[in-house]
Write an enzyme that holds these catalytic residues in place. Structure first.
Site: not given
Lengths: 580, 172
Positions: A52, A114, A164
């Protein structure tokens, strides 16, 4: 027509609407809905990096070389934290980026889920602005504002963190322009009084210097043209920071070269002796000023900058003008009209005298290729192609700045403020994507290149013919140089042990590898690199312990430059050692 | 040998009007820590009917050049509408509220109550062995009161930090 769309879908549509063509990214759990929305979409070209940090630097290279904002898409947690260095780099060097990060679902935020990281918290002080989007109905307006903030005023990175569930949930979407909040309106023009005073000060100056920086490049090609016009009208000599190289043509008789720690003698002496310094889009960085209480002691100073916080930060100025470089230069030129400044003959004669020092002189060696010579030959053999040059950070970067010459903006990509090793290769990849027909060369060092070496694979995948020219001296050269000059040659951990065979490494990634071992192979090796229709690593073995001169030692004044051949004490007092 | 140098410092009161959005307080407080500025006190509350805008009052100290930088750095934040350096613009009114708990019996208890009267501090909680006083005023008035209570059984002090406003009929 209004319809319901998912957050991921609204994001993709909004990016297209902003004119985005390339996205640099890496998928992961928290951005799967976005990657699904990108699947098969021909309007956005996704470049899959290998790390990244590479995505952020590639976006920087793309932005710096095209003038358009760079877009980054990474996942939550490690995806975001890996990108932080590139984001901080863009923040320091004022590069417009929009970074989209995935986040764990809203309900899990704060639960140590997570791949959860507090991305908004972590990026708070290295972004110009950041957002955590909690409802897909806010997305269109946020993206619109993010691009406005990234690209206007002093450009910089803007991060949008999207959980998300917000990517999956739907909201009404239509093609109408987003309802942007009208809250960001940086001042872009100087007041009439300020411009009048500036014109008066310039007209009265007997020893003026134009001190230009990255702001001139960021302002766009028009600022570059206007800078040249102002120079023509006033006759003032021009110097530039590392970030501003290319704004003024390096073959102009009034070009002084770069100033600062590794700047030319004439540039630093001109700054020291000037009666007027016109600072245009630069920020009196510590690498430029040297010891502050001895910086340009006899000069009045005009500071043109779009960022009010850059004014009087380290150096107090007599006339600050907050505004965009192009607009303010235009205002000054309009008022200047056919005015004549003072006779600068005497001043230019002094400058000429300083030039006589030939501060970029270096001795040739019959044993090894001098790194300076390698850059000189690289410049001579590629200049007709008007190449885009990126660098890593260290000695090779300074040699590139000193011995490679630039004639226009957006051709020079380097990590100036943050000084990020590993910037050059991904930046070259980004620049090549934005300039498919240009020759793009990363001038690198043997240590820096290994910091993002994984991006070789990215260039291979997208058939990008970038060239990496390594000045290989088997040292972290700048660290070694400082240890030689300030710590009596105690070379603590600065030797590049266990270097890979760069030629074989190139071949392993499907690149061409060329090794240049002596001066007789130099031109041919460079030519072979240019002629090869694909990516190339050149491993150019250079003199191992060359120092980068001229140099203003840390904590010294502009008048205390070390040139080649000067004796260097090999130690420094604690006050000087404590400086950056 | 090298020693760290200190510069002369000034106290300044800044008011900042900001969009009342998530993270804004962290952004502002964080800017102070990130750039090495000082916060002596910070108060914040929303001030509009629709809760869209908050007003923050920060008391800081530093060398004059640093105060100017703080002002500029705050103005650079996107959600910041306006920064006013009241010390610069002045004169201004500043008020702080404090709760002060004092325990004691006999002479000391009487004396505490008497001094509270002089300072116009109001007892807001009383037991046979304690008072909580509520006191409003400029910070130095509260400092003086707290100092006097130290000998009279001071147990606990809570202070809000100041809010401040420019004097006269105009908005700063």
């Amino acid at each position: 027509m209004t319809e319901e769309r998912s957050g991921a879908n609204i994001l993709v549509e909004s990016l297209v609407k902003q004119g985005v063509e390339v996205v640099f990214g890496y998928p992961g759990g928290a951005v799967l809905p976005i990657y699904d929305a990108l699947f098969g979409d021909e309007r956005l070209r996704h470049i899959l990096v290998r790390h990244e940090a590479g995505a952020a630097h590639a976006a920087e290279g793309y932005a710096r070389s095209t003038g358009k904002p760079g877009v980054v898409l990474v996942t939550s947690g490690p995806g975001a934290t890996n990108a932080i260095t590139g984001i901080a780099d863009a923040f320091m060097d004022s590069i417009p980026l929009v970074i989209i990060t995935g986040q764990v679902p809203t309900g899990l935020i704060g639960s140590d889920a997570f791949q959860e990281a507090d991305t908004v918290g972590i990026s708070r002080h290295c972004t110009k602005h950041n957002y955590l989007v909690k409802d897909p109905s806010e997305l269109a307006a946020i993206i619109d504002e993010a691009f406005q903030i990234a690209t206007s005023g002093r450009p910089g990175p803007v991060l949008i963190d999207i959980p998300k569930d917000v990517q999956i949930a739907s909201a009404p979407w239509n093609d109408a322009p987003a309802q942007r909040r009208q809250r960001y309106a940086p001042r872009t023009e100087g007041s009439a009084e300020e411009i009048a005073q500036a014109v008066e000060m310039i007209a009265q100056a007997k020893a003026p210097v134009l001190y230009t920086g990255g702001g001139v490049i960021n302002s766009g090609p028009r600022a570059t043209a206007l800078l040249r016009e102002l120079q023509e009208k006033t006759g003032a000599p021009v110097t530039s920071t590392l970030m501003g190289l290319g704004a003024f043509p390096a073959d102009h008789p009034d070009w002084l070269g770069m100033l600062g720690m590794h700047g030319t003698y004439e540039a630093n002496l001109a700054m020291n002796q000037a009666d007027l310094i016109v600072c245009i889009g630069a920020r009196f960085d510590d690498r430029v000023t040297g010891r502050l209480d001895a910086f340009a002691p006899n000069s009045e100073k005009i500071h043109i900058d779009i960022d009010r916080a850059s004014i009087n930060k380290t150096v107090p100025v007599d006339l600050p003008i907050i505004g965009d470089c192009a607009k303010v230069l235009d205002q000054i030129l309009t008022l200047w009209g056919d005015r004549k400044g003072q006779d600068l003959t005497a001043w230019k004669a002094r400058v000429q005298e300083w030039r006589g020092k030939d501060s970029l002189y270096f001795p040739l060696s019959d044993k090894a290729i001098m790194p300076q010579l390698a850059v000189q030959r690289l410049f001579e053999l590629t200049k007709d192609k008007n190449p885009v040059i990126s660098t890593e950070v260290g000695q090779h970067q300074m040699w590139a700045a000193q011995y490679f010459h630039f004639f226009g903006p957006n051709k020079w990509l380097t990590s100036g403020g943050l000084g990020t090793m590993g910037y050059g290769l991904p930046a070259a990849i980004g620049a090549q994507l934005g300039n498919p027909d240009s020759l793009v060369i990363d001038i690198a060092g043997d240590a820096s290149i290994q910091m993002n070496i994984q991006e070789l694979g990215t260039a291979t995948q997208y058939r990008l013919p970038v060239k990496v020219f390594i000045l290989n001296n088997e040292w972290m050269g700048m660290v070694r140089q400082w240890q030689e000059l300030t710590y009596e040659s105690r070379y603590s951990q600065s030797y590049s042990d266990s270097l890979p065979d760069f030629v074989k490494l190139a071949e392993a990634y499907g690149w061409k590898g060329i090794r240049i071992e002596n001066e007789s192979q130099l031109d041919a090796g460079i030519q072979e690199m240019i002629d090869y229709d694909g990516p190339v690593i050149v491993d150019c073995l250079v003199a191992k312990e060359s120092n980068c001169f001229p140099m203003i030692p840390s904590g010294a004044a502009h008048t205390e430059m070390i040139l080649y051949g000067d004796t260097v004490a090999g130690t420094m007092d604690d006050e000087a050692k404590a400086l950056v | 040998m090298m020693h760290i140098k200190q510069e002369a410092e000034e106290r300044h009161v800044l008011t900042i009007t900001v969009d009342n959005e998530a993270g804004i307080l962290a952004k502002i407080a964080g800017l102070f820590t990130a750039r090495g500025y000082n916060i002596d006190s910070l108060t914040v509350a929303d001030i509009t009917e629709n809760h869209a805008v908050s007003r923050i009052t920060i008391v800081t100290h530093g060398p004059p050049s640093q105060i100017d930088q703080i002002h500029a750095q705050l103005e650079r934040l996107v959600p910041v509408h306006k920064v006013v350096d009241l010390t610069e613009v002045g004169p201004y009114v500043q008020r702080e509220l404090a709760l002060i708990k004092v325990t004691g019996v006999g002479e000391k208890r009487v004396e505490a109550l008497r001094i509270a009267g002089v300072f116009r501090a109001r007892p807001v909680d009383t037991t046979t062995g304690s008072f909580i006083f509520e006191l409003t005023g400029a910070p130095d008035k509260i400092d003086s009161f707290v100092a006097l209570m130290r000998d009279l059984g001071l147990v606990e002090v809570g202070r809000t930090g100041i809010v401040a406003m420019i004097r006269g009929q105009h908005e700063a």
